[in-house]
Design a protein around this motif. Structure first.
Motif, PDB file in Angstrom:
ATOM      1  N   SER A   1      88.404   7.038 -22.392  1.00  0.00           N
ATOM      2  CA  SER A   1      89.606   6.904 -23.213  1.00  0.00           C
ATOM      3  C   SER A   1      89.775   8.143 -24.096  1.00  0.00           C
ATOM      4  CB  SER A   1      89.560   5.632 -24.054  1.00  0.00           C
ATOM      5  OG  SER A   1      88.438   5.635 -24.910  1.00  0.00           O
ATOM      6  N   ARG A   2      88.666   8.748 -24.531  1.00  0.00           N
ATOM      7  CA  ARG A   2      88.741   9.977 -25.328  1.00  0.00           C
ATOM      8  C   ARG A   2      89.353  11.110 -24.516  1.00  0.00           C
ATOM      9  NH1 ARG A   2      86.170  14.265 -25.075  1.00  0.00           N
ATOM     10  NH2 ARG A   2      84.412  13.492 -23.868  1.00  0.00           N
ATOM     11  N   GLN A   3      88.959  11.208 -23.263  1.00  0.00           N
ATOM     12  CA  GLN A   3      89.481  12.270 -22.404  1.00  0.00           C
ATOM     13  C   GLN A   3      90.968  12.059 -22.110  1.00  0.00           C
ATOM     14  OE1 GLN A   3      86.485  11.535 -19.454  1.00  0.00           O
ATOM     15  NE2 GLN A   3      85.383  13.463 -19.935  1.00  0.00           N
ATOM     16  N   LEU A   4      91.365  10.814 -21.866  1.00  0.00           N
ATOM     17  CA  LEU A   4      92.780  10.544 -21.637  1.00  0.00           C
ATOM     18  C   LEU A   4      93.582  10.848 -22.897  1.00  0.00           C
ATOM     19  CD1 LEU A   4      95.168   9.581 -19.952  1.00  0.00           C
ATOM     20  CD2 LEU A   4      94.572   7.221 -20.582  1.00  0.00           C
TER      21      LEU A   4
ATOM     22  N   GLY B   1      97.409  14.136 -25.843  1.00  0.00           N
ATOM     23  CA  GLY B   1      97.678  14.715 -27.162  1.00  0.00           C
ATOM     24  C   GLY B   1      97.800  13.662 -28.248  1.00  0.00           C
ATOM     25  N   VAL B   2      97.036  12.576 -28.102  1.00  0.00           N
ATOM     26  CA  VAL B   2      97.047  11.501 -29.098  1.00  0.00           C
ATOM     27  C   VAL B   2      95.608  11.204 -29.499  1.00  0.00           C
ATOM     28  CG1 VAL B   2      99.181  10.480 -28.178  1.00  0.00           C
ATOM     29  CG2 VAL B   2      96.954   9.623 -27.385  1.00  0.00           C
ATOM     30  N   SER B   3      95.439  10.386 -30.521  1.00  0.00           N
ATOM     31  CA  SER B   3      94.089  10.006 -30.941  1.00  0.00           C
ATOM     32  C   SER B   3      93.531   8.966 -29.976  1.00  0.00           C
ATOM     33  CB  SER B   3      94.101   9.456 -32.360  1.00  0.00           C
ATOM     34  OG  SER B   3      94.803   8.235 -32.402  1.00  0.00           O
ATOM     35  N   GLN B   4      92.206   8.932 -29.874  1.00  0.00           N
ATOM     36  CA  GLN B   4      91.551   7.987 -28.966  1.00  0.00           C
ATOM     37  C   GLN B   4      91.914   6.546 -29.317  1.00  0.00           C
ATOM     38  OE1 GLN B   4      87.290   8.352 -28.783  1.00  0.00           O
ATOM     39  NE2 GLN B   4      87.071   6.686 -27.321  1.00  0.00           N
ATOM     40  N   SER B   5      92.163   6.264 -30.592  1.00  0.00           N
ATOM     41  CA  SER B   5      92.487   4.893 -31.011  1.00  0.00           C
ATOM     42  C   SER B   5      93.819   4.404 -30.440  1.00  0.00           C
ATOM     43  CB  SER B   5      92.499   4.788 -32.544  1.00  0.00           C
ATOM     44  OG  SER B   5      93.538   5.591 -33.073  1.00  0.00           O
ATOM     45  N   ARG B   6      94.640   5.293 -29.885  1.00  0.00           N
ATOM     46  CA  ARG B   6      95.930   4.897 -29.303  1.00  0.00           C
ATOM     47  C   ARG B   6      95.808   4.437 -27.843  1.00  0.00           C
ATOM     48  NH1 ARG B   6     100.808   8.038 -30.472  1.00  0.00           N
ATOM     49  NH2 ARG B   6     101.596   6.440 -29.064  1.00  0.00           N
ATOM     50  N   ILE B   7      94.693   4.735 -27.195  1.00  0.00           N
ATOM     51  CA  ILE B   7      94.560   4.451 -25.763  1.00  0.00           C
ATOM     52  C   ILE B   7      94.435   2.956 -25.473  1.00  0.00           C
ATOM     53  CG2 ILE B   7      93.167   4.851 -23.683  1.00  0.00           C
ATOM     54  CD1 ILE B   7      94.929   7.250 -24.701  1.00  0.00           C
ATOM     55  N   THR B   8      93.582   2.240 -26.199  1.00  0.00           N
ATOM     56  CA  THR B   8      93.434   0.797 -25.955  1.00  0.00           C
ATOM     57  C   THR B   8      94.754   0.059 -26.176  1.00  0.00           C
ATOM     58  OG1 THR B   8      91.068   0.856 -26.443  1.00  0.00           O
ATOM     59  CG2 THR B   8      92.159  -1.292 -26.594  1.00  0.00           C
ATOM     60  N   PRO B   9      95.476   0.299 -27.280  1.00  0.00           N
ATOM     61  CA  PRO B   9      96.784  -0.362 -27.432  1.00  0.00           C
ATOM     62  C   PRO B   9      97.775   0.030 -26.329  1.00  0.00           C
ATOM     63  CG  PRO B   9      96.056   0.503 -29.540  1.00  0.00           C
ATOM     64  CD  PRO B   9      95.099   1.016 -28.497  1.00  0.00           C
ATOM     65  N   LEU B  10      97.712   1.283 -25.877  1.00  0.00           N
ATOM     66  CA  LEU B  10      98.589   1.728 -24.792  1.00  0.00           C
ATOM     67  C   LEU B  10      98.272   0.954 -23.517  1.00  0.00           C
ATOM     68  CD1 LEU B  10     100.532   3.601 -23.236  1.00  0.00           C
ATOM     69  CD2 LEU B  10      98.657   5.258 -23.087  1.00  0.00           C
ATOM     70  N   GLU B  11      97.000   0.844 -23.203  1.00  0.00           N
ATOM     71  CA  GLU B  11      96.607   0.125 -21.991  1.00  0.00           C
ATOM     72  C   GLU B  11      96.973  -1.357 -22.082  1.00  0.00           C
ATOM     73  OE1 GLU B  11      92.952   3.002 -20.499  1.00  0.00           O
ATOM     74  OE2 GLU B  11      92.453   1.205 -21.648  1.00  0.00           O
ATOM     75  N   ARG B  12      96.805  -1.947 -23.237  1.00  0.00           N
ATOM     76  CA  ARG B  12      97.188  -3.359 -23.425  1.00  0.00           C
ATOM     77  C   ARG B  12      98.703  -3.520 -23.283  1.00  0.00           C
ATOM     78  NH1 ARG B  12      93.790  -4.090 -28.359  1.00  0.00           N
ATOM     79  NH2 ARG B  12      91.781  -4.680 -27.537  1.00  0.00           N
ATOM     80  N   ALA B  13      99.450  -2.610 -23.914  1.00  0.00           N
ATOM     81  CA  ALA B  13     100.915  -2.691 -23.841  1.00  0.00           C
ATOM     82  C   ALA B  13     101.390  -2.578 -22.393  1.00  0.00           C
ATOM     83  CB  ALA B  13     101.551  -1.600 -24.704  1.00  0.00           C
TER      84      ALA B  13
END
Length: 155
Positions: free
Chosen positions: A45-48, A53-65
């Motif tokens: 998730s850090r690499q994605l 160009g976003v913080s790692q904390s945005r990936i889990t909510p993105l995947e859930r959404a």
């Protein structure tokens, strides 16, 4: 070229382009496409996040959404590009478009026959099943001969 011919040609062309998708299993993976592709690529998730160009904390909510249908097309397109993928967005008709048009015409004809049959029944002049079937087919053909835009009017 008449509108009816243009509509018919448009239906045939779209069916050619999309028909094969009707028989394809396009159900998304349980956790969504972003997560499935990211995991398959071995990308964290850090690499994605870095690629987006976003913080790692945005990936889990993105995947859930995405998994729950709440992600925007813009966000999905950006995620696809970050995963070296192409977002494919399409409406896939559940049956051939000509069949959808014919089914709608037949449904409208049934509604009209129902009104006529009720009036005839009140006058003690009901139609046989065969007469009703023949009248349904005749009315369906008549409706299909009208300008196609009228087909979708609710009356």
């Amino acid at each position: 070229m008449s509108n009816a011919k243009q509509s018919g040609l448009a239906r045939k062309n779209l069916d050619k382009r999309l028909g094969f998708l009707r028989d394809t299993d396009l159900t998304s993976p349980k956790g969504g496409w972003i997560r499935a592709i990211r995991d398959a690529l071995g990308m964290s998730s850090r690499q994605l996040a870095s690629r987006l160009g976003v913080s790692q904390s945005r990936i889990t909510p993105l995947e859930r959404a995405e998994a729950h249908g709440g992600a925007t097309l813009k966000t999905l397109r950006e995620a696809a590009e970050a995963l070296d993928c192409t977002l494919v967005y399409a409406f896939v008709p559940n049956k051939p478009l000509d069949q959808i048009v014919e089914d709608r015409a037949r449904s409208k004809a049934r509604g009209q026959i129902g009104t006529v049959s009720h009036a005839m029944l009140l006058e003690n002049q009901s139609m046989t099943n065969e007469q009703t079937r023949e009248e349904l087919e005749r009315m369906t053909r008549d409706i299909l001969a009208e300008p196609i835009g009228r087909l979708w009017d609710d009356e």
